[in-house]
Design a protein around this motif. Structure first.
Motif, PDB file in Angstrom:
ATOM      1  N   SER B  74       2.021   5.640   8.051  1.00  0.00           N
ATOM      2  CA  SER B  74       0.706   6.206   7.754  1.00  0.00           C
ATOM      3  C   SER B  74       0.249   7.507   6.657  1.00  0.00           C
ATOM      4  CB  SER B  74       0.168   6.405   9.372  1.00  0.00           C
ATOM      5  OG  SER B  74       0.384   5.640  10.008  1.00  0.00           O
ATOM      6  N   VAL B 120      -4.302   1.489   8.238  1.00  0.00           N
ATOM      7  CA  VAL B 120      -3.066   2.611   8.439  1.00  0.00           C
ATOM      8  C   VAL B 120      -3.499   3.052   9.446  1.00  0.00           C
ATOM      9  CG1 VAL B 120      -1.875   4.145   6.896  1.00  0.00           C
ATOM     10  CG2 VAL B 120      -3.155   1.959   6.364  1.00  0.00           C
ATOM     11  N   LEU B 121      -4.308   4.561   9.933  1.00  0.00           N
ATOM     12  CA  LEU B 121      -4.038   4.913  11.015  1.00  0.00           C
ATOM     13  C   LEU B 121      -4.517   4.342  12.181  1.00  0.00           C
ATOM     14  CD1 LEU B 121      -6.502   8.119   9.486  1.00  0.00           C
ATOM     15  CD2 LEU B 121      -4.157   7.447  10.322  1.00  0.00           C
ATOM     16  N   TYR B 251       1.307  -3.840   5.430  1.00  0.00           N
ATOM     17  CA  TYR B 251       1.223  -2.405   6.248  1.00  0.00           C
ATOM     18  C   TYR B 251       1.402  -2.978   7.533  1.00  0.00           C
ATOM     19  CZ  TYR B 251      -0.248   1.153   9.278  1.00  0.00           C
ATOM     20  OH  TYR B 251      -0.044   1.983  10.542  1.00  0.00           O
ATOM     21  N   ARG B 255       4.679  -2.575  10.569  1.00  0.00           N
ATOM     22  CA  ARG B 255       4.103  -1.724  11.971  1.00  0.00           C
ATOM     23  C   ARG B 255       4.872  -2.663  13.170  1.00  0.00           C
ATOM     24  NH1 ARG B 255       4.794   2.857  12.096  1.00  0.00           N
ATOM     25  NH2 ARG B 255       2.494   3.238  11.569  1.00  0.00           N
TER      26      ARG B 255
END
Lengths: 115, 495
Positions: B74, B120-121, B251, B255
């Protein structure tokens, strides 16, 4: 059985998006797809003869857990409806602008971008 | 102080504040917009100091509440996103003067930034979907920002395909929820390993490959990108090509596939091989189509398709070297492609055309644009010692290391094609005889040249990220958080 219904609805929407030539009909197709997914999410949390997921003081926890439907998908659907509304508003306003520029809703005539 | 929620809240709040306070004085919007992105950049640098951290929204612990998770991956993506976003807002100060509504531009831009930071977080899969929609809806609006005929057409095309892919992602999330009964990413991960992977699970994987693959513009799903990216205003093209396809496409792949499902599980059904073929197809198709384009920005857009292929091939190897190469190439492509789109914007700003046949000899008239354009070209074409050389070298080394000799040769051949289309463009635009009607062309305004210079410096010196000391801060934690795979689960659930 109900799941199949929501998939039929999804396929109708997809058919509409892929084969229709009119921008407005494409937008309607997108919305049908969105509602098929909303129906699907609601069905995940549904149980036959379930009660609303609100626990009143006179209700025991065991009774509540046994009979209430899953509230989480309902929360998801509310969010998903709002997102769908945002997309709908944007796409309709875009369709109006496209009509102003091209004078048509037919996607066969709206193809200046190539390569 | 905990800055994690601020990474999302600051751009979101600023996006609403700017149109309200800066109606009278248009400079206020510039100042506020740049301040917001600058402080985000500083915060994202500060995040490297804290290391892993989890923020529970409203104090609710993982399986129940939504949490923001900061780990190496992240932090790495946040750095890329906010770095490029800051430079792009700096560039917009001058560039967006030609458009009528700068306030709405900053507002939409910051909304998109909030969405990307959120994706992203976040540690919750439905929250990821919501942030993804925030980012992508503002992207639809920004693509059609000029409201000219072609821009609207591109934007509508992007909207229809993007919405269909979002619907499939949501369907996948629904299936995952009915399989595991939870929406928290880490909790899904811990429960999915207990469930034998049946048809429903593989259906979810396929839905995600389709949904996120369309957002990343992998080849069978790339049709919207060459229309949408060139039609947007240049700073937005830079963000779309440099950031959006990576944060919304690459991403989530990394993830979900590495940390949540776990790579060994996916290898049982050849999912990495499927991804490699999609990546290879992207590389080749993007490069071949870029060769024949006459529109500057359209060529860069096809080059983005090609470069996404490199990244996908590298990370679907699943080896530490492959992941490192993929992440490095993500960073390199973000800065280099943003630089190229800003250069294209600078050319369009002065010349009012994007056709390379109408340009020529611009090196002497627009030296800064020329130099930064050349740095971008050379970096993406893979000329040492620029950053693009290192990332491509590592991709090829990773392929050789994994015993894929054929793929390595294929990658080298596509690199040669890349060099080919950049040289063709360079000859038409910056070198060759100066056209008569271009005698009075001037260099672009100061904010545009300044931001291009900053970004070229970053592109030139990005190779230093490989120096062991810096690498252990920036790159290694990101690689480690993917290699350790399902460690992510115990980190979130335990903390």
């Amino acid at each position: 059985m109900e799941y199949i219904l929501s998939f039929v609805l999804l396929m109708i929407g997809l058919y509409c998006v892929t084969t229709k030539k009119n921008i407005v009909k494409i937008i309607i197709g997108l919305n049908i797809m969105e509602y098929a997914i909303n129906l699907f999410l609601i069905l995940i949390g549904y149980r036959q003869g379930g009660i609303a997921p609100i626990r009143t003081p006179d209700m025991s926890l065991a009774y509540f857990l046994r009979y209430s439907v899953d509230p989480l998908p309902q929360a998801l659907v509310v969010t998903s409806i709002v997102i769908g509304f945002g997309v709908l508003a944007l796409s309709v306003s875009m369709a109006i602008r496209i009509y102003e520029r091209y004078g048509t809703f037919d996607i066969n005539e709206i193809k200046r971008l190539k390569g | 102080m905990n800055v994690l929620p601020l990474m999302v809240a600051l751009p979101l709040g600023m996006g609403f504040l700017i149109p309200m306070v800066s109606r009278k004085n248009r400079r206020t919007a510039d100042v506020l917009g740049n301040l917001a992105t600058l402080s985000l950049l500083i915060m994202s640098l500060y995040l490297f100091k804290i290391g892993n951290q989890i923020y529970f929204m409203g104090g609710w612990k993982p399986p129940l509440g939504i949490n923001l998770v900061l780990d190496g991956l992240s932090a790495f993506f946040l750095l890329i996103v906010n770095l490029v976003a800051f430079i792009v807002t700096l560039y917009s100060v001058d560039y967006m003067e030609v458009y009528t509504s700068k306030l709405r531009y900053y507002s939409l831009f910051l909304l998109m930034l909030a969405g990307m930071n959120g994706v992203v977080l976040t540690g919750d899969i439905f929250n990821l979907f919501v942030f993804l929609e925030i980012a992508v809806i503002s992207a639809y609006a920004l693509v059609g920002f000029g409201t000219e005929a072609e821009e609207l057409e591109a934007s509508f095309k992007y909207l229809v395909l993007g919405t269909v892919s979002s619907i499939f992602i949501l369907l996948g999330i629904g299936f995952l929820y009915s399989l595991t009964g939870t929406l928290n990413l880490a909790d899904i991960g811990s429960k999915i390993s207990g469930i034998s992977a049946g048809h429903a699970f593989w259906f979810v994987v396929i839905l995600f490959i389709f949904g996120f693959g369309l957002k990343a513009a992998l080849v069978p799903f790339h049709a919207w990108l060459p229309d949408a990216h060139p039609s947007a205003p240049a700073p937005i093209s830079a963000v779309l090509s440099g950031l959006l396809i990576k944060t919304l496409g690459i991403y989530p792949f990394l993830r979900i596939f590495y940390n949540i499902f776990g790579f060994p599980l996916l290898e049982t059904r050849f999912i990495p091989q499927i991804l490699m073929f999609l990546g290879g197809a992207s590389m080749l198709t993007g490069a071949l189509l870029a060769l024949v384009q006459n529109d500057v920005k359209r060529m860069f857009a096809y080059s983005s398709v090609s470069n996404i292929g490199y990244i996908v091939i590298a990370f679907s190897l699943g080896t530490p070297l492959g992941i490192m190469a993929a992440l490095l190439h993500t960073f390199v492509h973000a800065t280099s492609k943003a630089l190229l789109f800003l250069t294209a914007g600078s050319l369009e700003y002065r010349l009012e055309t994007r056709n390379i046949k109408k340009m020529g000899g611009l090196m002497e008239k627009m030296p800064i644009t020329g130099i930064s354009g050349n740095i971008g070209f050379l970096s993406l074409a893979g000329i040492p010692p620029l950053a693009g050389f290192w990332s491509k070298l590592f991709i090829i080394l990773a392929l050789l290391d994994a015993g894929r000799l054929g793929w390595a040769i294929f990658t080298i051949l596509v690199s040669v094609l890349t060099l080919g289309y950049y040289l063709r463009m360079n000859r038409y635009v910056f070198f060759g005889p100066l056209k008569k009607n271009l005698q009075r062309i001037k260099e672009s305004p100061v904010f545009m040249t300044a931001s291009m210079l900053i970004l070229s410096l970053i592109t030139v010196f990005l190779g230093v990220i490989l120096i062991p000391h810096l690498r252990s801060i920036v790159l290694d934690p990101a690689v480690r958080s993917l290699i350790n795979g399902t460690k992510y689960i115990s980190m979130v659930m335990g903390g």
